[in-house]
Design a protein around this motif. Structure first.
Motif, short mmCIF file in Angstrom:
data_model
loop_
_atom_site.label_atom_id
_atom_site.label_comp_id
_atom_site.label_asym_id
_atom_site.label_seq_id
_atom_site.Cartn_x
_atom_site.Cartn_y
_atom_site.Cartn_z
N PHE A 120 30.27 46.85 37.96
CA PHE A 120 30.64 46.21 36.69
C PHE A 120 29.53 46.34 35.65
CE2 PHE A 120 33.11 43.43 39.75
CZ PHE A 120 34.31 44.08 39.52
N ARG A 147 43.70 38.42 36.78
CA ARG A 147 42.62 38.67 35.82
C ARG A 147 43.08 38.48 34.38
NH1 ARG A 147 39.39 44.37 35.82
NH2 ARG A 147 41.48 45.17 35.41
N SER A 215 36.80 36.38 43.48
CA SER A 215 35.96 36.69 42.32
C SER A 215 36.76 36.61 41.04
CB SER A 215 35.36 38.10 42.48
OG SER A 215 34.52 38.18 43.60
N ARG A 221 31.08 35.52 41.23
CA ARG A 221 30.80 36.66 42.10
C ARG A 221 30.87 36.23 43.56
NH1 ARG A 221 25.80 39.84 39.00
NH2 ARG A 221 27.14 40.85 37.43
N GLU A 338 34.05 42.43 33.86
CA GLU A 338 33.83 41.37 34.84
C GLU A 338 33.76 40.02 34.15
OE1 GLU A 338 30.74 40.27 38.47
OE2 GLU A 338 29.99 41.22 36.65
#
Length: 437
Positions: A120, A147, A215, A221, A338
């Motif tokens: 990322f 996401r 994540s 993370r 990310e």
């Protein structure tokens, strides 16, 4: 890097196994449709393989496109599709591609789960996209909804069946009553399991996918090292029968949860077999199919279901990402990168809240049940149901089956240890978590 109007988007393919072959074939067969969706043609400029001269009649491309020089290939592409798997050389090739300005589409769950931050950061540094929908659950669109579609929501839990091999094995054990070993052999004969099924049956594959899901869901993370992992090798035909007697089925679950630790939000991620009530949607997922159940505060309960592996299903997810990355290349935009802003602590299994199904062989005499109940009380664990099955005549033993209410795994585990130490308990026959109730 600006894309010239009308110029094709150059695509490099790393790997031409089951998935890579399907990607190459579908790129060729659907070239016109894909060009219309992207806004420019997709030009396959090379396929990196170990043996370029080997005949590949199932891949309808010019044989001259095959090359053993992956390092050179990634430097002349706009988008690199990586389907070789593993950590190296995939990681180095992806980083090299990004350094040369190429966006990346990957199906590499192990790499994203182990070293996602490096990838990322390289994507952000070089101003390119990294998409990896195919890394989790094959054809099922799950990563992009979590996401992007749920970006305005607060995800509480993600629970799913994300490994088709283990689901096939457990489903066949439930239907036929067969044992673990013979069912794995059947899965291998049908092509659902590798010659060495360790990554699947020991839960490594599911753990990598769980790390990726956690994540994204919790903006934190999470790596494979954070995931508590148990496989299905110890699941017996007796466990399957016990589940059936409780109107449950046994599934290998990946569970990612937002929990409270020390008064603050934290993340718990685990993979293990569990009993699931037959009334739960995940219980109906049969054979090698996958399904992911998502619980969010505003959206409520969502379920994503479909084929979790195979050449064409996984290639479908790869091509979906390829279209997105190529379209952004043509328009000059970028997809989401990310999101790890929450940086929540990842807690160990002991702080997860679950239920246990415990089978005990005990002395068949007065007072034993009271002793067992006292152990649960000492650990603060409440009993939901208890059932006793008599042993053989004059054996002097009985089978005690206890299902608990929800408690921390630490308290439940300590309870089992204390039960095993009782003089009246001959054996802790089996312990399995119960989820979805």
């Amino acid at each position: 890097m600006a894309h010239e109007p009308g110029a094709p988007v150059r695509v490099a393919l790393l790997g031409c196994g089951v998935v890579g072959s399907s990607v190459a074939r579908l790129l060729t067969e659907h070239a016109d449709d894909l060009a219309a969706r992207v806004g420019a043609p997709l030009e396959l400029v090379g396929i990196a393989v170990r043996r370029p001269q080997r005949p590949r009649p199932d891949v309808p491309v010019d044989p001259s496109l095959f090359t053993a020089d992956a390092e050179e290939l990634v430097t002349r592409a706009d988008v690199v599709v990586e389907v070789i798997g593993g950590i190296d050389p995939a990681r180095g090739l992806i980083l090299r591609a990004m350094e040369h300005g190429a966006g990346v589409v990957s199906a590499n769950k192990a790499l994203v789960a182990e070293d996602g931050p490096t990838l990322f950061e390289a994507a952000a540094r070089n101003g390119v996209d990294l998409y990896y929908e195919a890394a989790v659950a094959g054809a099922i669109p799950i990563l992009r909804p979590v996401r992007e579609s749920l970006a305005g929501d607060r995800v509480r839990r993600v629970m799913g069946i994300v490994n088709g091999t283990t689901n096939f094995v457990l489903d066949k054990m439930d239907v036929s009553g067969a044992g673990f070993a013979e069912t794995v052999e059947e899965a291998q004969a049908l092509g659902y399991a590798e010659a060495d099924p360790t990554a699947d049956v020991e839960g490594f594959d599911a753990a990598a996918k769980a790390a990726i899901l956690a994540s994204l869901a919790f903006h934190t993370r999470v790596s494979s090292a954070h995931v508590h992992r148990e496989g299905i090798t110890e699941v017996s035909a007796a466990d399957i029968r016990a589940a059936r007697e409780n109107d449950c089925v046994v599934k290998l679950l990946a569970i990612c949860e937002r929990v409270t630790a020390s008064g603050s939000d934290a993340v718990s991620v685990r993979v293990h077999p569990a009993m699931v009530p037959r009334s739960h949607p995940l219980a109906s997922v049969r054979e090698a199919f996958n399904a992911v159940f998502v619980e969010a505060e505003a959206a409520g309960e969502l379920m994503f279901y479909g084929r979790g592996a195979g050449g064409d299903p996984t290639a479908s997810a790869v091509l979906g990402d390829l279209v997105a990355v190529a379209r952004q290349r043509v328009s000059g935009g970028h997809g989401p990168g990310e999101s790890a802003y929450a940086d929540l602590p990842v807690v160990d299994l002991g702080q997860a809240v679950t239920r246990y199904h415990i089978s005990l062989d005990v002395a068949d005499r007065p007072g034993v049940l009271a002793q067992v109940a006292a152990v649960f009380a000492e650990q603060g664990v409440s009993i939901e149901t208890v059932r006793q099955q008599a042993g053989p005549e004059d054996d002097g033993r009985a089978r005690l089956i206890v299902v608990t209410h929800r408690a921390t795994d630490a308290a439940l585990s300590a309870t089992v240890e204390d039960l095993a130490a009782l003089e009246s308990v001959d054996d802790v026959v089996s312990v399995m978590r119960v989820e979805g109730a």
